[in-house]
Scaffold this motif. Structure first.
Motif, mmCIF file in Angstrom:
data_model
loop_
_atom_site.group_PDB
_atom_site.id
_atom_site.type_symbol
_atom_site.label_atom_id
_atom_site.label_comp_id
_atom_site.label_asym_id
_atom_site.label_seq_id
_atom_site.Cartn_x
_atom_site.Cartn_y
_atom_site.Cartn_z
ATOM 1 N N LYS A 159 1.224 -23.144 -11.785
ATOM 2 C CA LYS A 159 1.598 -22.226 -12.868
ATOM 3 C C LYS A 159 0.619 -22.335 -14.028
ATOM 4 C CE LYS A 159 6.506 -21.729 -11.951
ATOM 5 N NZ LYS A 159 7.850 -21.908 -12.479
ATOM 6 N N MET A 160 0.180 -23.546 -14.339
ATOM 7 C CA MET A 160 -0.781 -23.740 -15.410
ATOM 8 C C MET A 160 -2.118 -23.107 -15.027
ATOM 9 S SD MET A 160 0.122 -27.594 -16.741
ATOM 10 C CE MET A 160 -1.417 -27.744 -17.594
ATOM 11 N N ASN A 161 -2.516 -23.266 -13.763
ATOM 12 C CA ASN A 161 -3.763 -22.649 -13.307
ATOM 13 C C ASN A 161 -3.687 -21.123 -13.392
ATOM 14 O OD1 ASN A 161 -5.064 -25.046 -12.830
ATOM 15 N ND2 ASN A 161 -4.530 -25.101 -10.653
ATOM 16 N N GLU A 162 -2.556 -20.575 -12.979
ATOM 17 C CA GLU A 162 -2.370 -19.126 -13.054
ATOM 18 C C GLU A 162 -2.382 -18.667 -14.505
ATOM 19 O OE1 GLU A 162 -2.237 -16.656 -10.765
ATOM 20 O OE2 GLU A 162 -2.887 -18.252 -9.403
ATOM 21 N N SER A 163 -1.709 -19.419 -15.333
ATOM 22 C CA SER A 163 -1.662 -19.107 -16.756
ATOM 23 C C SER A 163 -3.067 -19.162 -17.363
ATOM 24 C CB SER A 163 -0.734 -20.088 -17.452
ATOM 25 O OG SER A 163 -0.735 -19.892 -18.821
ATOM 26 N N LYS B 42 -5.884 -18.766 -15.709
ATOM 27 C CA LYS B 42 -6.646 -17.645 -15.154
ATOM 28 C C LYS B 42 -6.362 -16.365 -15.932
ATOM 29 C CE LYS B 42 -6.980 -19.203 -10.356
ATOM 30 N NZ LYS B 42 -6.535 -18.942 -8.972
ATOM 31 N N ILE B 43 -5.094 -16.142 -16.235
ATOM 32 C CA ILE B 43 -4.706 -14.948 -16.996
ATOM 33 C C ILE B 43 -5.335 -14.992 -18.386
ATOM 34 C CG2 ILE B 43 -2.763 -13.766 -18.082
ATOM 35 C CD1 ILE B 43 -1.100 -14.594 -15.596
ATOM 36 N N ARG B 44 -5.281 -16.154 -19.019
ATOM 37 C CA ARG B 44 -5.861 -16.306 -20.349
ATOM 38 C C ARG B 44 -7.370 -16.055 -20.314
ATOM 39 N NH1 ARG B 44 -8.177 -19.635 -23.778
ATOM 40 N NH2 ARG B 44 -8.535 -21.384 -22.411
ATOM 41 N N GLN B 45 -8.044 -16.601 -19.317
ATOM 42 C CA GLN B 45 -9.493 -16.409 -19.183
ATOM 43 C C GLN B 45 -9.830 -14.934 -18.919
ATOM 44 O OE1 GLN B 45 -12.060 -18.481 -19.669
ATOM 45 N NE2 GLN B 45 -10.589 -20.040 -20.322
ATOM 46 N N ARG B 46 -9.014 -14.296 -18.108
ATOM 47 C CA ARG B 46 -9.214 -12.883 -17.813
ATOM 48 C C ARG B 46 -9.078 -12.047 -19.084
ATOM 49 N NH1 ARG B 46 -5.133 -11.051 -13.690
ATOM 50 N NH2 ARG B 46 -5.548 -13.179 -13.048
ATOM 51 N N LYS B 47 -8.091 -12.372 -19.912
ATOM 52 C CA LYS B 47 -7.898 -11.647 -21.170
ATOM 53 C C LYS B 47 -9.085 -11.858 -22.105
ATOM 54 C CE LYS B 47 -2.864 -11.498 -21.228
ATOM 55 N NZ LYS B 47 -1.640 -11.920 -21.913
#
Length: 102
Positions: A9-13, A15-20
């Motif tokens: 979940k932290m990795n996904e979170s 990834k989302i933050r980096q994408r933004k």
């Protein structure tokens, strides 16, 4: 097993933050390029240059002035081409085809 889920979940979170962040950077560069192009149109088009002395032009006005300017140039080019054709042909209105009697 629960540590793996939390880590995922932290990795996904992350990834989302980096994408933004990446999206924001790309969008900022895009806006900067658009601004540079608009500034160039202000410099190139006489009506845009004249207007900037009085007020800050918006994007719509810059583009409208540019379209009007290009249409005028196109009209002038078409008129020049028509005049050239008249001059270079045996058109009845060509002055060189007129016979002057004294």
């Amino acid at each position: 097993m629960s540590n793996l889920i939390i880590e995922t979940k932290m990795n996904e979170s992350e990834k989302i933050r980096q994408r933004k962040i990446r999206h924001s950077q790309i969008e900022k560069k895009r806006r900067e390029r658009i601004s540079k192009c608009l500034q160039r149109l202000v410099e190139l088009v006489p009506k845009n240059r004249e207007s900037t002395n009085n007020l800050n032009l918006g994007t719509f006005q810059i583009l409208s002035n540019t379209i009007e300017y290009l249409q005028n140039i196109q009209l002038e080019l078409n008129l020049n081409e028509s005049n050239r054709k008249l001059r270079d042909t045996d058109h009845p209105m060509n002055i060189s085809n007129l016979i002057i009697f004294n």
